[in-house]
Write a protein that holds these residues in place. Structure first.
Motif, PDB file in Angstrom:
ATOM      1  N   TYR A 306       0.858  -1.190   0.000  1.00 11.38           N
ATOM      2  CA  TYR A 306       0.000   0.000   0.000  1.00 11.38           C
ATOM      3  C   TYR A 306       0.894   1.241   0.000  1.00 11.38           C
ATOM      4  O   TYR A 306       1.770   1.383   0.854  1.00 11.38           O
ATOM      5  CB  TYR A 306      -0.897   0.027   1.237  1.00 11.38           C
ATOM      6  N   SER A 307       0.668   2.144  -0.934  1.00 12.48           N
ATOM      7  CA  SER A 307       1.454   3.372  -0.954  1.00 12.48           C
ATOM      8  C   SER A 307       1.050   4.261   0.218  1.00 12.48           C
ATOM      9  O   SER A 307      -0.082   4.188   0.724  1.00 12.48           O
ATOM     10  CB  SER A 307       1.238   4.126  -2.273  1.00 12.48           C
ATOM     11  N   ALA A 308       1.975   5.112   0.652  1.00 12.95           N
ATOM     12  CA  ALA A 308       1.693   6.006   1.774  1.00 12.95           C
ATOM     13  C   ALA A 308       0.536   6.947   1.450  1.00 12.95           C
ATOM     14  O   ALA A 308      -0.337   7.198   2.292  1.00 12.95           O
ATOM     15  CB  ALA A 308       2.950   6.800   2.127  1.00 12.95           C
ATOM     16  N   ASP A 309       0.502   7.451   0.220  1.00 15.58           N
ATOM     17  CA  ASP A 309      -0.570   8.376  -0.156  1.00 15.58           C
ATOM     18  C   ASP A 309      -1.935   7.698  -0.117  1.00 15.58           C
ATOM     19  O   ASP A 309      -2.929   8.317   0.278  1.00 15.58           O
ATOM     20  CB  ASP A 309      -0.303   8.945  -1.552  1.00 15.58           C
ATOM     21  N   LEU A 310      -2.001   6.431  -0.526  1.00 14.25           N
ATOM     22  CA  LEU A 310      -3.274   5.705  -0.496  1.00 14.25           C
ATOM     23  C   LEU A 310      -3.734   5.510   0.945  1.00 14.25           C
ATOM     24  O   LEU A 310      -4.908   5.726   1.276  1.00 14.25           O
ATOM     25  CB  LEU A 310      -3.122   4.353  -1.194  1.00 14.25           C
ATOM     26  N   LEU A 311      -2.820   5.112   1.842  1.00 10.78           N
ATOM     27  CA  LEU A 311      -3.181   4.900   3.239  1.00 10.78           C
ATOM     28  C   LEU A 311      -3.628   6.203   3.897  1.00 10.78           C
ATOM     29  O   LEU A 311      -4.597   6.217   4.669  1.00 10.78           O
ATOM     30  CB  LEU A 311      -1.997   4.304   3.993  1.00 10.78           C
ATOM     31  N   VAL A 312      -2.942   7.289   3.601  1.00  9.60           N
ATOM     32  CA  VAL A 312      -3.333   8.587   4.162  1.00  9.60           C
ATOM     33  C   VAL A 312      -4.718   8.991   3.653  1.00  9.60           C
ATOM     34  O   VAL A 312      -5.537   9.529   4.413  1.00  9.60           O
ATOM     35  CB  VAL A 312      -2.276   9.658   3.817  1.00  9.60           C
ATOM     36  N   SER A 313      -4.994   8.728   2.378  1.00 10.70           N
ATOM     37  CA  SER A 313      -6.324   9.061   1.838  1.00 10.70           C
ATOM     38  C   SER A 313      -7.412   8.261   2.540  1.00 10.70           C
ATOM     39  O   SER A 313      -8.515   8.773   2.780  1.00 10.70           O
ATOM     40  CB  SER A 313      -6.366   8.818   0.328  1.00 10.70           C
ATOM     41  N   TYR A 314      -7.132   7.001   2.887  1.00 11.68           N
ATOM     42  CA  TYR A 314      -8.104   6.189   3.620  1.00 11.68           C
ATOM     43  C   TYR A 314      -8.499   6.874   4.929  1.00 11.68           C
ATOM     44  O   TYR A 314      -9.685   6.977   5.264  1.00 11.68           O
ATOM     45  CB  TYR A 314      -7.525   4.811   3.941  1.00 11.68           C
ATOM     46  N   TYR A 315      -7.482   7.303   5.681  1.00 13.27           N
ATOM     47  CA  TYR A 315      -7.824   7.913   6.967  1.00 13.27           C
ATOM     48  C   TYR A 315      -8.551   9.238   6.778  1.00 13.27           C
ATOM     49  O   TYR A 315      -9.464   9.566   7.538  1.00 13.27           O
ATOM     50  CB  TYR A 315      -6.596   8.137   7.854  1.00 13.27           C
ATOM     51  N   ASN A 316      -8.173  10.008   5.774  1.00 13.32           N
ATOM     52  CA  ASN A 316      -8.856  11.275   5.539  1.00 13.32           C
ATOM     53  C   ASN A 316     -10.324  11.062   5.177  1.00 13.32           C
ATOM     54  O   ASN A 316     -11.193  11.837   5.599  1.00 13.32           O
ATOM     55  CB  ASN A 316      -8.146  12.071   4.455  1.00 13.32           C
ATOM     56  N   TYR A 317     -10.615  10.031   4.393  1.00 12.61           N
ATOM     57  CA  TYR A 317     -12.026   9.691   4.132  1.00 12.61           C
ATOM     58  C   TYR A 317     -12.727   9.330   5.441  1.00 12.61           C
ATOM     59  O   TYR A 317     -13.843   9.779   5.708  1.00 12.61           O
ATOM     60  CB  TYR A 317     -12.121   8.509   3.172  1.00 12.61           C
ATOM     61  N   TYR A 318     -12.058   8.517   6.241  1.00 11.91           N
ATOM     62  CA  TYR A 318     -12.633   8.075   7.504  1.00 11.91           C
ATOM     63  C   TYR A 318     -12.885   9.265   8.434  1.00 11.91           C
ATOM     64  O   TYR A 318     -13.936   9.370   9.066  1.00 11.91           O
ATOM     65  CB  TYR A 318     -11.684   7.077   8.167  1.00 11.91           C
ATOM     66  N   GLY A 319     -11.925  10.162   8.528  1.00 12.17           N
ATOM     67  CA  GLY A 319     -12.027  11.267   9.466  1.00 12.17           C
ATOM     68  C   GLY A 319     -12.975  12.369   9.042  1.00 12.17           C
ATOM     69  O   GLY A 319     -13.631  12.990   9.892  1.00 12.17           O
ATOM     70  N   LYS A 320     -13.090  12.621   7.742  1.00  8.56           N
ATOM     71  CA  LYS A 320     -13.896  13.736   7.272  1.00  8.56           C
ATOM     72  C   LYS A 320     -15.356  13.365   6.993  1.00  8.56           C
ATOM     73  O   LYS A 320     -16.245  14.221   7.085  1.00  8.56           O
ATOM     74  CB  LYS A 320     -13.285  14.321   5.991  1.00  8.56           C
ATOM     75  N   LEU A 321     -15.611  12.108   6.629  1.00 12.12           N
ATOM     76  CA  LEU A 321     -16.941  11.729   6.148  1.00 12.12           C
ATOM     77  C   LEU A 321     -17.765  10.982   7.189  1.00 12.12           C
ATOM     78  O   LEU A 321     -18.729  10.296   6.845  1.00 12.12           O
ATOM     79  CB  LEU A 321     -16.794  10.865   4.881  1.00 12.12           C
ATOM     80  N   LYS A 322     -17.422  11.134   8.444  1.00 13.16           N
ATOM     81  CA  LYS A 322     -18.141  10.436   9.513  1.00 13.16           C
ATOM     82  C   LYS A 322     -19.612  10.788   9.526  1.00 13.16           C
ATOM     83  O   LYS A 322     -20.476   9.928   9.761  1.00 13.16           O
ATOM     84  CB  LYS A 322     -17.495  10.784  10.860  1.00 13.16           C
TER      85      LYS A 322
END
Length: 548
Positions: A306-322
């Protein structure tokens, strides 16, 4: 003549489409945006060719012109061809735009929020205090400087090859290293050396800052910087025409063989959304041998799936779209995001991406941080509030503002049981000069040292003085030893001279830093010496030489 004209136009369209495909290499997969761009371009090319006015050749040349332009209306096959592909281009464009909208967070906020599962981690259990030889002291830019200097010493290669800027961070034989292959200097040098391939790669130990140029018995034939069918992207496309590949990573297998780790993407939300890694192709860069794995079956020595950018995007989706899409735009209640930057941490022989977590507002504090495993995608959250990484970097730079050093993006470490930012301070030339430790929860506690050991010693002292940890001086027992010096060797460590002593009848290795015990220069092998020391991780640290 009409039949010949039709044949020429069809051949021209096929040739142009083939060249486009060979250069762009789109996956033949409806989830690939490149595929839709390809078919739309080909369709547009076909109706454009059909709509071009026909040229007629005047063989007799009685008119005085070799060519004449037929500006008449389209009839027959041209008319059908033109309108068919015009309609197809419009339909394909509408499907592409519609697919993009239906794949977006605007429509699928809940699905994006659930792309990852996050577990709560325990800091003191997961972050055991690591030894100095496991701390990566170089960032990518500094590693590039070291690698380029090493390449300059390889006289047999420097005229024909260059160092690629990849510098992938991996764990190799229990050590954090950055590796990158050489590449051909230019097209002419490729023609001269392509038969033998690329002969070596650069490996940099991130802890010791030592670089080595590893020569191969047989050169690499398949890399990202090769040409035509030996380019690794084209090599993969012609063997896996429907696979959509993510970022390719250059790594080493357990035997030190150069390989490319090639993650395969799947899309789970609409046509283009919800990217996941489902498979991995591992390609031997020397022989071209390749093997397909399911992501859960990837060998343990692989570090970057998993690329770092992909993993960071996962958390940003998780954190922003709650609470949905509109909440992430308007009120932003409970919205969290990662901080601006990330780094890599080696834990349990895996590489984890580290980044802080802060609110969407423009405050200067973290509410916690996350670790994301690059091999498995596993994510852990740690609820530890404190300063952001940028604030810690500013604090470290403020301590040495007269020297104008710049801080690297910090690592997160466990020092004396407390979460601590560790950063390197670089001069204007990009060379590491000093080290800094900043307490996460109280970023005014900043320690600077010319060595990691000295930095840690000052940091722990400040923690005790500020009441952050209990004073445990009693646990550091000062011992004494005396005897004849059997062997004595001088070495330079992080710019400081150290003398290493072995005493007769004593199995310990005594480390005397000239910065701490200047009198050590008065001694040599065969002399009698009495000294005080405290036990270190790999040697006895001499604190005082007892004289007469």
């Amino acid at each position: 003549m009409e039949r010949k004209r039709k044949f020429v136009l069809v051949v021209a369209a096929i040739l142009i489409a083939s060249i486009y495909y060979y250069i762009k290499l789109p996956a033949l997969n409806i989830h690939s945006e490149g595929f839709w761009a390809f078919v739309i371009v080909v369709s547009a090319l076909c109706f454009a060719v059909a709509g071009v006015p026909a040229f007629r050749i005047d063989v007799s040349r009685q008119s005085g012109r070799a060519f004449s332009l037929d500006k008449g209306k389209m009839t027959g096959w041209r008319k059908i061809f033109f309108h068919t592909f015009l309609f197809l281009t419009i339909v394909l464009t509408i499907i592409y735009i519609g697919g993009s909208i239906l794949s977006s967070t605007f429509v699928n906020a809940g699905k994006y929020h659930n792309l990852i599962e996050i577990n709560n981690g325990k800091f003191n259990e997961d972050f055991e205090q690591i030894s100095y030889n496991e701390i990566p002291l170089l960032d990518k830019d500094s590693a590039a400087l070291v690698g380029n200097r090493k390449m300059g010493t390889m006289v047999e290669y420097v005229s024909q090859f260059e160092v690629t800027p990849d510098y992938t961070q991996i764990n190799y034989k229990g050590k954090p290293v950055r590796v990158t292959p050489l590449q051909y200097g230019n097209w002419l040098k490729w023609l001269m050396n392509m038969r033998e391939g690329i002969p070596a790669y650069i490996c940099i130990d991130m802890a010791t800052q030592n670089a080595s140029c590893v020569k191969l018995k047989e050169g690499m034939k398949y890399t990202q910087n090769d040409h035509f069918n030996r380019n690794i992207h084209r090599f993969l496309r012609f063997r896996y025409p429907t696979y959509i590949f993510d970022t390719l990573n250059f790594e080493l297998d357990e035997k030190g063989n150069p390989v490319y780790i090639c993650p395969v993407k799947d899309f789970t939300i609409g046509l283009f959304g919800g990217q996941k890694i489902s498979k991995v192709v591992i390609v031997n860069a020397v022989t071209g041998e390749h093997k397909l794995y399911r992501v859960e079956d990837v060998p343990r020595w692989v570090d970057r799936v998993y690329s770092a950018d992909l993993l960071v995007s996962y958390y940003n989706y998780y954190g922003k779209l709650k609470h949905g899409f509109w909440n992430s735009i308007l009120s932003q209640k409970d919205c969290m995001q990662t901080t601006d930057g990330y780094n890599y941490i080696a834990l349990d022989d895996d590489v984890w991406v580290y980044t802080g977590v802060t609110s969407v507002g423009k405050d200067q504090s973290n509410v916690g941080f996350v670790l994301m495993n690059q091999r498995t995608g596993k994510t852990k959250y740690y609820s530890i509030s404190g300063a952001t990484e940028k604030s810690a970097m500013s604090s470290a730079e403020g301590k040495v503002q007269n020297l104008k050093y710049t801080a690297t993006f910090p690592l997160l470490m466990n020092i004396a049981g407390k979460p601590t930012y560790f950063t390197c301070l670089k001069d204007g030339a990009g060379l590491v000069k000093q080290y800094a430790m900043v307490n996460v929860e109280k970023y005014t506690v900043v320690a600077i040292g010319s060595t990691v050991a000295a930095c840690e010693e000052d940091y722990v002292r400040q923690l005790e003085e500020n009441g952050i940890v209990e004073n445990k001086e009693e646990k550091v027992e000062i011992k004494s030893a005396a005897g004849k010096i059997e062997r004595m060797t001088e070495a330079v460590v992080d710019g400081n001279s150290h003398f290493y002593l072995v005493l007769e009848g004593n199995e310990g290795l005594f480390d005397a830093s000239i910065a701490n015990v200047m009198d050590i220069v008065r001694y040599q092998a065969g002399d009698m010496i009495s000294l005080e020391y405290k036990e270190g991780k790999n040697s006895y640290q001499v604190t005082k030489i007892i004289t007469g």
